[in-house]
Design a protein around this motif. Structure first.
Motif, PDB file in Angstrom:
ATOM      1  N   PHE A  83       7.241  -7.531  -6.579  1.00  0.00           N
ATOM      2  CA  PHE A  83       8.328  -8.484  -7.231  1.00  0.00           C
ATOM      3  C   PHE A  83       8.609  -8.019  -8.520  1.00  0.00           C
ATOM      4  O   PHE A  83       7.640  -8.354  -9.493  1.00  0.00           O
ATOM      5  CB  PHE A  83       7.698  -9.847  -7.098  1.00  0.00           C
ATOM      6  N   THR A  84       9.690  -7.680  -8.805  1.00  0.00           N
ATOM      7  CA  THR A  84       9.815  -6.954 -10.188  1.00  0.00           C
ATOM      8  C   THR A  84      11.247  -7.109 -10.807  1.00  0.00           C
ATOM      9  O   THR A  84      12.282  -6.886  -9.664  1.00  0.00           O
ATOM     10  CB  THR A  84       9.772  -5.095  -9.965  1.00  0.00           C
ATOM     11  N   ASN A  85      11.301  -7.267 -12.031  1.00  0.00           N
ATOM     12  CA  ASN A  85      12.604  -7.379 -12.655  1.00  0.00           C
ATOM     13  C   ASN A  85      13.357  -5.782 -12.760  1.00  0.00           C
ATOM     14  O   ASN A  85      14.476  -5.603 -13.456  1.00  0.00           O
ATOM     15  CB  ASN A  85      12.246  -7.738 -14.208  1.00  0.00           C
ATOM     16  N   ALA A  86      12.746  -4.789 -12.434  1.00  0.00           N
ATOM     17  CA  ALA A  86      13.161  -3.514 -12.241  1.00  0.00           C
ATOM     18  C   ALA A  86      13.951  -3.292 -11.031  1.00  0.00           C
ATOM     19  O   ALA A  86      14.309  -4.457 -10.323  1.00  0.00           O
ATOM     20  CB  ALA A  86      11.909  -2.315 -12.585  1.00  0.00           C
ATOM     21  N   ASP A  87      14.429  -2.080 -10.823  1.00  0.00           N
ATOM     22  CA  ASP A  87      15.277  -2.125  -9.777  1.00  0.00           C
ATOM     23  C   ASP A  87      14.646  -1.282  -8.529  1.00  0.00           C
ATOM     24  O   ASP A  87      13.385  -0.720  -8.770  1.00  0.00           O
ATOM     25  CB  ASP A  87      16.551  -1.380  -9.749  1.00  0.00           C
ATOM     26  N   VAL A  88      15.064  -1.391  -7.394  1.00  0.00           N
ATOM     27  CA  VAL A  88      14.313  -0.869  -6.356  1.00  0.00           C
ATOM     28  C   VAL A  88      13.998   0.465  -6.211  1.00  0.00           C
ATOM     29  O   VAL A  88      13.022   1.018  -5.864  1.00  0.00           O
ATOM     30  CB  VAL A  88      15.040  -1.217  -4.742  1.00  0.00           C
ATOM     31  N   HIS A  89      14.825   1.408  -7.027  1.00  0.00           N
ATOM     32  CA  HIS A  89      14.607   2.833  -7.177  1.00  0.00           C
ATOM     33  C   HIS A  89      13.438   3.181  -7.780  1.00  0.00           C
ATOM     34  O   HIS A  89      12.714   3.871  -7.561  1.00  0.00           O
ATOM     35  CB  HIS A  89      16.254   3.336  -7.577  1.00  0.00           C
ATOM     36  N   HIS A  90      13.352   2.274  -9.210  1.00  0.00           N
ATOM     37  CA  HIS A  90      12.126   2.425  -9.966  1.00  0.00           C
ATOM     38  C   HIS A  90      11.052   2.309  -9.097  1.00  0.00           C
ATOM     39  O   HIS A  90       9.796   2.784  -9.425  1.00  0.00           O
ATOM     40  CB  HIS A  90      12.527   1.542 -11.214  1.00  0.00           C
ATOM     41  N   ALA A  91      10.951   1.075  -8.335  1.00  0.00           N
ATOM     42  CA  ALA A  91       9.684   0.452  -7.838  1.00  0.00           C
ATOM     43  C   ALA A  91       9.619   1.737  -6.714  1.00  0.00           C
ATOM     44  O   ALA A  91       8.137   2.006  -6.686  1.00  0.00           O
ATOM     45  CB  ALA A  91      10.229  -0.746  -6.805  1.00  0.00           C
ATOM     46  N   HIS A  92      10.242   2.245  -6.016  1.00  0.00           N
ATOM     47  CA  HIS A  92       9.969   3.141  -4.914  1.00  0.00           C
ATOM     48  C   HIS A  92       9.399   4.333  -5.668  1.00  0.00           C
ATOM     49  O   HIS A  92       8.129   4.854  -5.172  1.00  0.00           O
ATOM     50  CB  HIS A  92      11.271   3.528  -4.021  1.00  0.00           C
ATOM     51  N   ARG A  93       9.866   4.913  -6.903  1.00  0.00           N
ATOM     52  CA  ARG A  93       9.331   5.874  -7.541  1.00  0.00           C
ATOM     53  C   ARG A  93       8.039   5.814  -8.267  1.00  0.00           C
ATOM     54  O   ARG A  93       7.256   6.654  -7.906  1.00  0.00           O
ATOM     55  CB  ARG A  93      10.268   6.364  -8.608  1.00  0.00           C
ATOM     56  N   THR A  94       7.868   4.851  -8.711  1.00  0.00           N
ATOM     57  CA  THR A  94       6.589   4.232  -9.047  1.00  0.00           C
ATOM     58  C   THR A  94       5.439   4.211  -8.023  1.00  0.00           C
ATOM     59  O   THR A  94       4.084   4.699  -8.308  1.00  0.00           O
ATOM     60  CB  THR A  94       6.502   2.979  -9.853  1.00  0.00           C
ATOM     61  N   LEU A  95       5.697   3.382  -6.868  1.00  0.00           N
ATOM     62  CA  LEU A  95       4.722   3.483  -6.046  1.00  0.00           C
ATOM     63  C   LEU A  95       4.592   4.840  -5.294  1.00  0.00           C
ATOM     64  O   LEU A  95       3.150   4.980  -4.889  1.00  0.00           O
ATOM     65  CB  LEU A  95       5.373   2.522  -4.855  1.00  0.00           C
ATOM     66  N   ALA A  96       5.351   5.742  -5.214  1.00  0.00           N
ATOM     67  CA  ALA A  96       5.163   7.057  -4.757  1.00  0.00           C
ATOM     68  C   ALA A  96       4.065   7.788  -5.493  1.00  0.00           C
ATOM     69  O   ALA A  96       3.307   8.471  -5.272  1.00  0.00           O
ATOM     70  CB  ALA A  96       6.482   7.636  -4.608  1.00  0.00           C
ATOM     71  N   VAL A  97       4.309   7.676  -6.893  1.00  0.00           N
ATOM     72  CA  VAL A  97       3.459   8.538  -7.894  1.00  0.00           C
ATOM     73  C   VAL A  97       2.002   7.738  -7.798  1.00  0.00           C
ATOM     74  O   VAL A  97       1.188   8.636  -7.844  1.00  0.00           O
ATOM     75  CB  VAL A  97       4.144   8.372  -9.239  1.00  0.00           C
ATOM     76  N   LEU A  98       2.003   6.604  -7.724  1.00  0.00           N
ATOM     77  CA  LEU A  98       0.564   6.150  -7.491  1.00  0.00           C
ATOM     78  C   LEU A  98       0.000   6.274  -6.325  1.00  0.00           C
ATOM     79  O   LEU A  98      -1.405   6.058  -6.324  1.00  0.00           O
ATOM     80  CB  LEU A  98       0.868   4.281  -7.901  1.00  0.00           C
ATOM     81  N   GLY A  99       0.845   6.586  -5.352  1.00  0.00           N
ATOM     82  CA  GLY A  99       0.370   6.904  -3.974  1.00  0.00           C
ATOM     83  C   GLY A  99      -0.259   5.693  -3.088  1.00  0.00           C
ATOM     84  O   GLY A  99      -0.981   5.479  -2.340  1.00  0.00           O
ATOM     85  N   VAL A 100       0.813   4.630  -3.417  1.00  0.00           N
ATOM     86  CA  VAL A 100       0.458   3.212  -2.867  1.00  0.00           C
ATOM     87  C   VAL A 100       1.512   2.640  -2.074  1.00  0.00           C
ATOM     88  O   VAL A 100       1.572   1.528  -1.550  1.00  0.00           O
ATOM     89  CB  VAL A 100      -0.251   2.330  -3.600  1.00  0.00           C
ATOM     90  N   ALA A 101       2.436   3.556  -1.871  1.00  0.00           N
ATOM     91  CA  ALA A 101       4.040   3.088  -1.203  1.00  0.00           C
ATOM     92  C   ALA A 101       3.817   2.417   0.113  1.00  0.00           C
ATOM     93  O   ALA A 101       4.471   1.409   0.589  1.00  0.00           O
ATOM     94  CB  ALA A 101       5.196   4.151  -1.324  1.00  0.00           C
ATOM     95  N   ARG A 102       2.778   3.018   0.966  1.00  0.00           N
ATOM     96  CA  ARG A 102       2.472   2.632   2.355  1.00  0.00           C
ATOM     97  C   ARG A 102       2.371   1.182   2.454  1.00  0.00           C
ATOM     98  O   ARG A 102       2.327   0.528   3.468  1.00  0.00           O
ATOM     99  CB  ARG A 102       1.540   3.252   3.016  1.00  0.00           C
ATOM    100  N   HIS A 103       1.642   0.748   1.363  1.00  0.00           N
ATOM    101  CA  HIS A 103       1.064  -0.856   1.460  1.00  0.00           C
ATOM    102  C   HIS A 103       2.264  -2.008   1.500  1.00  0.00           C
ATOM    103  O   HIS A 103       1.969  -3.160   1.534  1.00  0.00           O
ATOM    104  CB  HIS A 103      -0.026  -0.855   0.410  1.00  0.00           C
ATOM    105  N   PHE A 104       3.400  -1.606   0.866  1.00  0.00           N
ATOM    106  CA  PHE A 104       4.322  -2.567   0.716  1.00  0.00           C
ATOM    107  C   PHE A 104       5.518  -2.705   1.539  1.00  0.00           C
ATOM    108  O   PHE A 104       6.254  -1.621   1.318  1.00  0.00           O
ATOM    109  CB  PHE A 104       4.760  -2.510  -0.964  1.00  0.00           C
ATOM    110  N   GLU A 105       5.622  -3.684   2.270  1.00  0.00           N
ATOM    111  CA  GLU A 105       6.698  -3.767   3.377  1.00  0.00           C
ATOM    112  C   GLU A 105       7.926  -4.294   2.737  1.00  0.00           C
ATOM    113  O   GLU A 105       8.894  -4.181   3.437  1.00  0.00           O
ATOM    114  CB  GLU A 105       6.292  -4.527   4.374  1.00  0.00           C
ATOM    115  N   THR A 106       7.975  -4.984   1.612  1.00  0.00           N
ATOM    116  CA  THR A 106       9.171  -5.591   1.037  1.00  0.00           C
ATOM    117  C   THR A 106       9.091  -5.391  -0.563  1.00  0.00           C
ATOM    118  O   THR A 106       7.702  -5.481  -1.312  1.00  0.00           O
ATOM    119  CB  THR A 106       8.965  -6.988   1.178  1.00  0.00           C
ATOM    120  N   ILE A 107      10.288  -5.059  -1.215  1.00  0.00           N
ATOM    121  CA  ILE A 107      10.547  -4.970  -2.655  1.00  0.00           C
ATOM    122  C   ILE A 107      11.557  -5.965  -2.976  1.00  0.00           C
ATOM    123  O   ILE A 107      12.564  -5.755  -2.410  1.00  0.00           O
ATOM    124  CB  ILE A 107      10.828  -3.574  -2.910  1.00  0.00           C
ATOM    125  N   VAL A 108      11.009  -6.857  -3.689  1.00  0.00           N
ATOM    126  CA  VAL A 108      12.326  -7.771  -4.211  1.00  0.00           C
ATOM    127  C   VAL A 108      12.408  -7.346  -5.532  1.00  0.00           C
ATOM    128  O   VAL A 108      11.487  -7.717  -6.603  1.00  0.00           O
ATOM    129  CB  VAL A 108      11.480  -9.403  -4.208  1.00  0.00           C
TER     130      VAL A 108
END
Length: 216
Positions: free
Chosen positions: A107-132
């Motif tokens: 749940f972020t005030n950023a955009d989905v592109h930034h969210a996907h990139r950040t989760l990928a770098v952290l190595g945790v993208a697989r855990h989040f089925e929804t990005i609001v």
């Protein structure tokens, strides 16, 4: 009501404020205001703070005062940074999230592109089925009540069944009012009745959630 969904803020929550990433994004915001909008450098910091206090985000304030500002241009400009300079993979966070079986959303005030990139770098993208993200909220950003209504509609879950993990007390207030369980990540802040739990690190938030759900 049993907890069925876990909601996480992104920036300065899934990674610590000491990373410097948010400071870098802040510099990009200031640069956009000066270079793209034409705001006087002498007042730009005051303008940004005013927008934050009034609207919750700089973007929302710019959209109000400068209708020609493109939200897409703003979001692309501000988030055009090499994330790997600021954050690293976090195996401990990945392990913590894996131990929590509930569906998870960002749940972020950023955009989905930034969210996907950040989760990928952290190595945790697989855990989040929804990005609001900010677009999913129709630019009605946190802490505006409409943002939380958009979240609950998208995950199709009542507030009382959600835990929201955030680094901002202000962004937790509307969630608490709706009935969510709130966890504040960060120290040195004054106690607030809207905060159900306060922890120093995101990993400790996982421990709190484990205890909450273990007794259901």
């Amino acid at each position: 009501m049993p907890i069925s969904h876990l909601i996480f803020d992104l920036d300065d929550t899934l990674y610590p404020p000491t990373s410097g990433l948010w400071d870098e994004l802040g510099k990009r915001i200031i640069a956009f205001m000066i270079e793209r909008v034409g705001i006087d450098p002498a007042i730009v910091n005051v303008a940004r703070e005013t927008y934050y206090q009034t609207y919750g985000t700089t973007l929302r304030g710019l959209m109000a005062d400068y209708p020609d500002v493109s939200p897409d241009d703003y979001l692309a400009y501000v988030h055009d940074v090499d994330l790997k300079q600021w954050i690293d993979p976090n195996p401990a966070l990945d392990e913590m999230l894996a131990a929590l079986p509930q569906p998870k959303a960002i749940f972020t005030n950023a955009d989905v592109h930034h969210a996907h990139r950040t989760l990928a770098v952290l190595g945790v993208a697989r855990h989040f089925e929804t990005i609001v993200d900010i677009r999913a909220m129709n630019f009605e950003n946190k802490p505006r009540p409409q943002a939380y209504q958009a979240l609950l509609k998208l995950i199709n879950t009542p507030a009382a069944a959600c835990v929201l993990v955030e680094d901002s007390t202000r962004n937790l207030l509307p969630a608490h009012a709706l009935g969510m369980t709130t966890i504040l990540v960060g120290d040195g802040l004054a106690p607030n009745p809207a905060i159900d739990f306060q922890v120093e690190t995101i990993l400790e938030a996982g421990e709190v959630i484990q205890k909450l759900t273990h007794h259901e």
